[in-house]
Design a protein around this motif. Structure first.
Motif, PDB file in Angstrom:
ATOM      1  N   CYS A 100       0.848  -1.208   0.000  1.00 45.73           N
ATOM      2  CA  CYS A 100       0.000   0.000   0.000  1.00 45.73           C
ATOM      3  C   CYS A 100       0.881   1.256   0.000  1.00 45.73           C
ATOM      4  CB  CYS A 100      -0.924   0.007   1.221  1.00 45.73           C
ATOM      5  SG  CYS A 100      -2.011  -1.410   1.301  1.00 45.73           S
ATOM      6  N   GLN A 101       1.979   1.179   0.794  1.00 45.39           N
ATOM      7  CA  GLN A 101       2.881   2.335   0.863  1.00 45.39           C
ATOM      8  C   GLN A 101       3.525   2.587  -0.507  1.00 45.39           C
ATOM      9  OE1 GLN A 101       6.456   1.849   3.089  1.00 45.39           O
ATOM     10  NE2 GLN A 101       6.716   4.038   3.427  1.00 45.39           N
ATOM     11  N   ARG A 102       3.960   1.501  -1.143  1.00 42.52           N
ATOM     12  CA  ARG A 102       4.572   1.647  -2.476  1.00 42.52           C
ATOM     13  C   ARG A 102       3.588   2.255  -3.471  1.00 42.52           C
ATOM     14  NH1 ARG A 102       6.681  -3.371  -1.318  1.00 42.52           N
ATOM     15  NH2 ARG A 102       5.089  -4.387  -2.584  1.00 42.52           N
ATOM     16  N   ALA A 103       2.304   1.973  -3.270  1.00 44.29           N
ATOM     17  CA  ALA A 103       1.289   2.508  -4.194  1.00 44.29           C
ATOM     18  C   ALA A 103       0.837   3.903  -3.790  1.00 44.29           C
ATOM     19  CB  ALA A 103       0.101   1.561  -4.253  1.00 44.29           C
ATOM     20  N   GLY A 104       1.513   4.512  -2.796  1.00 46.89           N
ATOM     21  CA  GLY A 104       1.251   5.916  -2.483  1.00 46.89           C
ATOM     22  C   GLY A 104       0.511   6.183  -1.188  1.00 46.89           C
ATOM     23  N   ALA A 105       0.151   5.129  -0.438  1.00 46.69           N
ATOM     24  CA  ALA A 105      -0.598   5.362   0.804  1.00 46.69           C
ATOM     25  C   ALA A 105       0.349   5.698   1.962  1.00 46.69           C
ATOM     26  CB  ALA A 105      -1.416   4.123   1.152  1.00 46.69           C
ATOM     27  N   THR A 106      -0.165   6.437   2.916  1.00 46.69           N
ATOM     28  CA  THR A 106       0.515   6.633   4.202  1.00 46.69           C
ATOM     29  C   THR A 106       0.108   5.451   5.077  1.00 46.69           C
ATOM     30  OG1 THR A 106       0.401   9.025   3.995  1.00 46.69           O
ATOM     31  CG2 THR A 106       0.605   8.149   6.236  1.00 46.69           C
ATOM     32  N   THR A 107       1.082   4.773   5.692  1.00 46.79           N
ATOM     33  CA  THR A 107       0.737   3.551   6.434  1.00 46.79           C
ATOM     34  C   THR A 107       1.157   3.655   7.895  1.00 46.79           C
ATOM     35  OG1 THR A 107       2.807   2.539   5.738  1.00 46.79           O
ATOM     36  CG2 THR A 107       0.865   2.033   4.408  1.00 46.79           C
ATOM     37  N   LEU A 108       0.395   2.988   8.744  1.00 41.00           N
ATOM     38  CA  LEU A 108       0.715   2.960  10.166  1.00 41.00           C
ATOM     39  C   LEU A 108       0.018   1.775  10.839  1.00 41.00           C
ATOM     40  CD1 LEU A 108      -1.498   5.189  12.339  1.00 41.00           C
ATOM     41  CD2 LEU A 108      -1.676   5.421   9.887  1.00 41.00           C
ATOM     42  N   VAL A 109       0.485   1.457  12.045  1.00 44.34           N
ATOM     43  CA  VAL A 109      -0.247   0.523  12.907  1.00 44.34           C
ATOM     44  C   VAL A 109      -0.996   1.355  13.941  1.00 44.34           C
ATOM     45  CG1 VAL A 109      -0.119  -1.484  14.426  1.00 44.34           C
ATOM     46  CG2 VAL A 109       1.600  -1.180  12.643  1.00 44.34           C
ATOM     47  N   PHE A 110      -2.234   0.969  14.188  1.00 46.26           N
ATOM     48  CA  PHE A 110      -3.078   1.657  15.178  1.00 46.26           C
ATOM     49  C   PHE A 110      -3.638   0.555  16.063  1.00 46.26           C
ATOM     50  CE2 PHE A 110      -6.996   3.591  16.710  1.00 46.26           C
ATOM     51  CZ  PHE A 110      -6.644   4.922  16.923  1.00 46.26           C
ATOM     52  N   HIS A 111      -2.928   0.272  17.163  1.00 45.17           N
ATOM     53  CA  HIS A 111      -3.339  -0.870  18.005  1.00 45.17           C
ATOM     54  C   HIS A 111      -3.959  -0.394  19.316  1.00 45.17           C
ATOM     55  CE1 HIS A 111      -2.709  -4.087  21.078  1.00 45.17           C
ATOM     56  NE2 HIS A 111      -3.383  -4.731  20.151  1.00 45.17           N
ATOM     57  N   PRO A 112      -5.280  -0.539  19.457  1.00 45.68           N
ATOM     58  CA  PRO A 112      -5.905  -0.176  20.734  1.00 45.68           C
ATOM     59  C   PRO A 112      -5.524  -1.194  21.803  1.00 45.68           C
ATOM     60  CG  PRO A 112      -7.547  -0.565  18.987  1.00 45.68           C
ATOM     61  CD  PRO A 112      -6.251  -1.083  18.492  1.00 45.68           C
ATOM     62  N   LEU A 113      -4.958  -0.701  22.894  1.00 44.56           N
ATOM     63  CA  LEU A 113      -4.590  -1.587  24.013  1.00 44.56           C
ATOM     64  C   LEU A 113      -5.850  -1.798  24.862  1.00 44.56           C
ATOM     65  CD1 LEU A 113      -2.284  -3.101  25.321  1.00 44.56           C
ATOM     66  CD2 LEU A 113      -1.599  -1.018  26.479  1.00 44.56           C
ATOM     67  N   GLN A 114      -6.756  -2.537  24.277  1.00 44.56           N
ATOM     68  CA  GLN A 114      -8.087  -2.715  24.861  1.00 44.56           C
ATOM     69  C   GLN A 114      -8.632  -4.049  24.373  1.00 44.56           C
ATOM     70  OE1 GLN A 114     -10.216  -2.653  27.075  1.00 44.56           O
ATOM     71  NE2 GLN A 114     -10.768  -0.490  27.169  1.00 44.56           N
ATOM     72  N   THR A 115      -9.634  -4.575  25.055  1.00 44.30           N
ATOM     73  CA  THR A 115     -10.222  -5.841  24.629  1.00 44.30           C
ATOM     74  C   THR A 115     -11.631  -5.609  24.089  1.00 44.30           C
ATOM     75  OG1 THR A 115     -10.845  -8.062  25.356  1.00 44.30           O
ATOM     76  CG2 THR A 115     -10.868  -6.362  27.053  1.00 44.30           C
ATOM     77  N   PHE A 116     -11.918  -6.217  22.924  1.00 41.11           N
ATOM     78  CA  PHE A 116     -13.217  -6.049  22.270  1.00 41.11           C
ATOM     79  C   PHE A 116     -13.783  -7.442  22.010  1.00 41.11           C
ATOM     80  CE2 PHE A 116     -10.313  -2.691  20.892  1.00 41.11           C
ATOM     81  CZ  PHE A 116     -10.993  -1.563  21.313  1.00 41.11           C
ATOM     82  N   SER A 117     -14.672  -7.885  22.870  1.00 43.83           N
ATOM     83  CA  SER A 117     -15.203  -9.234  22.653  1.00 43.83           C
ATOM     84  C   SER A 117     -16.509  -9.190  21.869  1.00 43.83           C
ATOM     85  CB  SER A 117     -15.380  -9.972  23.987  1.00 43.83           C
ATOM     86  OG  SER A 117     -16.140  -9.189  24.861  1.00 43.83           O
ATOM     87  N   ASP A 118     -17.121  -7.996  21.733  1.00 41.57           N
ATOM     88  CA  ASP A 118     -18.237  -7.872  20.791  1.00 41.57           C
ATOM     89  C   ASP A 118     -18.336  -6.412  20.339  1.00 41.57           C
ATOM     90  OD1 ASP A 118     -21.217  -6.747  21.300  1.00 41.57           O
ATOM     91  OD2 ASP A 118     -20.254  -7.139  23.231  1.00 41.57           O
ATOM     92  N   PRO A 119     -18.783  -6.184  19.099  1.00 45.13           N
ATOM     93  CA  PRO A 119     -18.676  -4.854  18.495  1.00 45.13           C
ATOM     94  C   PRO A 119     -19.476  -3.781  19.224  1.00 45.13           C
ATOM     95  CG  PRO A 119     -19.351  -6.494  16.868  1.00 45.13           C
ATOM     96  CD  PRO A 119     -19.356  -7.174  18.180  1.00 45.13           C
ATOM     97  N   LEU A 120     -20.641  -4.150  19.750  1.00 37.71           N
ATOM     98  CA  LEU A 120     -21.497  -3.100  20.311  1.00 37.71           C
ATOM     99  C   LEU A 120     -20.939  -2.564  21.627  1.00 37.71           C
ATOM    100  CD1 LEU A 120     -24.993  -4.497  19.322  1.00 37.71           C
ATOM    101  CD2 LEU A 120     -23.604  -2.780  18.158  1.00 37.71           C
ATOM    102  N   THR A 121     -20.540  -3.472  22.546  1.00 37.78           N
ATOM    103  CA  THR A 121     -19.919  -2.957  23.777  1.00 37.78           C
ATOM    104  C   THR A 121     -18.536  -2.401  23.460  1.00 37.78           C
ATOM    105  OG1 THR A 121     -19.043  -5.135  24.296  1.00 37.78           O
ATOM    106  CG2 THR A 121     -21.100  -4.541  25.366  1.00 37.78           C
ATOM    107  N   GLY A 122     -17.872  -3.019  22.483  1.00 38.96           N
ATOM    108  CA  GLY A 122     -16.497  -2.614  22.144  1.00 38.96           C
ATOM    109  C   GLY A 122     -16.412  -1.172  21.704  1.00 38.96           C
ATOM    110  N   SER A 123     -17.448  -0.686  21.016  1.00 38.14           N
ATOM    111  CA  SER A 123     -17.357   0.667  20.463  1.00 38.14           C
ATOM    112  C   SER A 123     -17.250   1.731  21.555  1.00 38.14           C
ATOM    113  CB  SER A 123     -18.554   0.944  19.554  1.00 38.14           C
ATOM    114  OG  SER A 123     -19.732   0.959  20.318  1.00 38.14           O
TER     115      SER A 123
END
Ligand SMILES: NC(=O)c1ccc[n+]([C@@H]2O[C@H](COP(=O)([O-])OP(=O)(O)OC[C@H]3O[C@@H](n4cnc5c(N)ncnc54)[C@H](OP(=O)(O)O)[C@@H]3O)[C@@H](O)[C@H]2O)c1
Length: 301
Positions: A100-123
């Protein structure tokens, strides 16, 4: 994360998932913007692509995404509208996004130090959580780092910069702090139930103890928060635990002994018990296991 971002005013232009079932499930929370094709998503020209798939699947998503950027019209692939691509894996290098970077995108890792066991409570769990941001260039003022920090702040989270070469150690720490805590509570539940607590109520009966322990750790730090027989030097109590485990759950003896020895490191750090008392406790716990392949002594010893 899409739900959390939308709640903070971001627009969701589209999403996809590997399977039709996955897309339908995501559709039920996100509503009506599912796509079956990465190239179709690229044509929507979003500012951010969030790749949130299992670590092993990252290359098989990143490669076609990079190819879709490369094949996209110049306004998408060119500098004028550089898209940002972020993955959310704690353990995986940012370099997995290099196509993706080679194709022109800005790239990064965005890792939430949190636990998400289901999307609704996780949000709702981003507010106050830490987020490890790793741009390709380690500088905190790089466009990728600035984007990651701004994104975390939009979510009410607390960003920090994580060096790419420390990801595995960092993710091992997250695994110990979160997943292994779950494993410990699982085994505690089993022991409590075997000792006579009603099965259906066991968790709710001992969770106040767990919550208070975490509160103590938060208020006092790990070493000062330690209580219990090892911190008091109660050798007979520890011997009683080992005998009971040997009878009822011999499979847990290795875990109990290993954690006991690790806990003695904290007892030593507290400086309250004399070294002889700590040695006696270590003796009762038995030999401290060493990692496979660790040297057990100098040659000739
Ligand atoms: N869960 C957490 O608590 C947590 C916390 C912090 C960071 N993360 C990170 O977030 C990422 C996703 O974790 P998760 O727990 O959300 O994973 P997950 O629930 O197992 O999977 C998320 C999505 O990945 C898709 N997927 C799986 N294999 C795929 C493949 N080969 N190609 C394309 N898509 C594929 C799945 O699609 P289908 O449903 O269609 O199969 C699903 O929609 C990981 O990098 C993880 O480290 C997770």
């Amino acid at each position: 994360m899409a739900l959390a971002l939308r709640a903070r005013g971001a627009s969701l232009l589209g999403f996809t998932s590997r399977s039709a079932a996955g897309r339908a499930e995501a559709d039920s929370w996100l509503g009506g913007r599912a796509s079956s094709d990465l190239a179709e998503l690229v044509l929507l020209q979003p500012e951010l692509y969030l790749v949130a798939v299992p670590d092993q699947a990252l290359p098989e998503v990143a490669e076609p995404l990079g190819a879709a950027f490369a094949a996209a019209p110049p306004t998408v692939a060119g500098d004028a509208a550089r898209p940002v691509v972020a993955h959310t894996s704690g353990a995986t290098s940012v370099s997995v996004l290099s196509s993706c970077q080679r194709a022109g995108a800005t790239t990064l890792v965005f890792h939430p130090l949190q636990t998400f066991s289901d999307p609704l409570t996780g949000s709702s769990r981003f507010a106050g959580a830490a987020v490890a941001v790793t741009p390709v260039q380690a500088a905190s003022d790089s466009p990728a780092a600035a984007f990651g920090f701004a994104l975390a702040q939009l979510l009410g989270a607390r960003p920090f910069l994580l060096p790419d070469d420390k990801r595995s150690l960092y993710h091992a720490a997250a695994t110990v702090a979160c997943n292994y805590l779950v494993t410990l509570e699982h085994h505690a539940d089993r022991l409590f139930t075997l000792s006579g607590l009603p099965r259906e109520e066991s968790l709710s009966l001992f969770l106040p103890l767990v919550r208070a322990t975490l509160d103590n750790v938060a208020a006092q730090g790990t070493v000062a928060a330690l209580t219990g027989p090892l911190s008091r030097g109660d050798t007979a109590t520890i011997a009683g635990h080992l005998a009971a485990l040997a009878t009822d759950t011999p499979d847990l003896l290795v875990l109990y002994r290993a954690l006991g020895h690790s806990t003695l490191d904290l007892v030593r750090a507290r400086g309250e018990l004399p070294p002889a008392a700590i040695s006696e406790l270590a003796e009762i716990l038995g030999p401290r296991d060493r990692p496979a392949g660790a040297q057990r002594g100098r040659p000739g010893e």
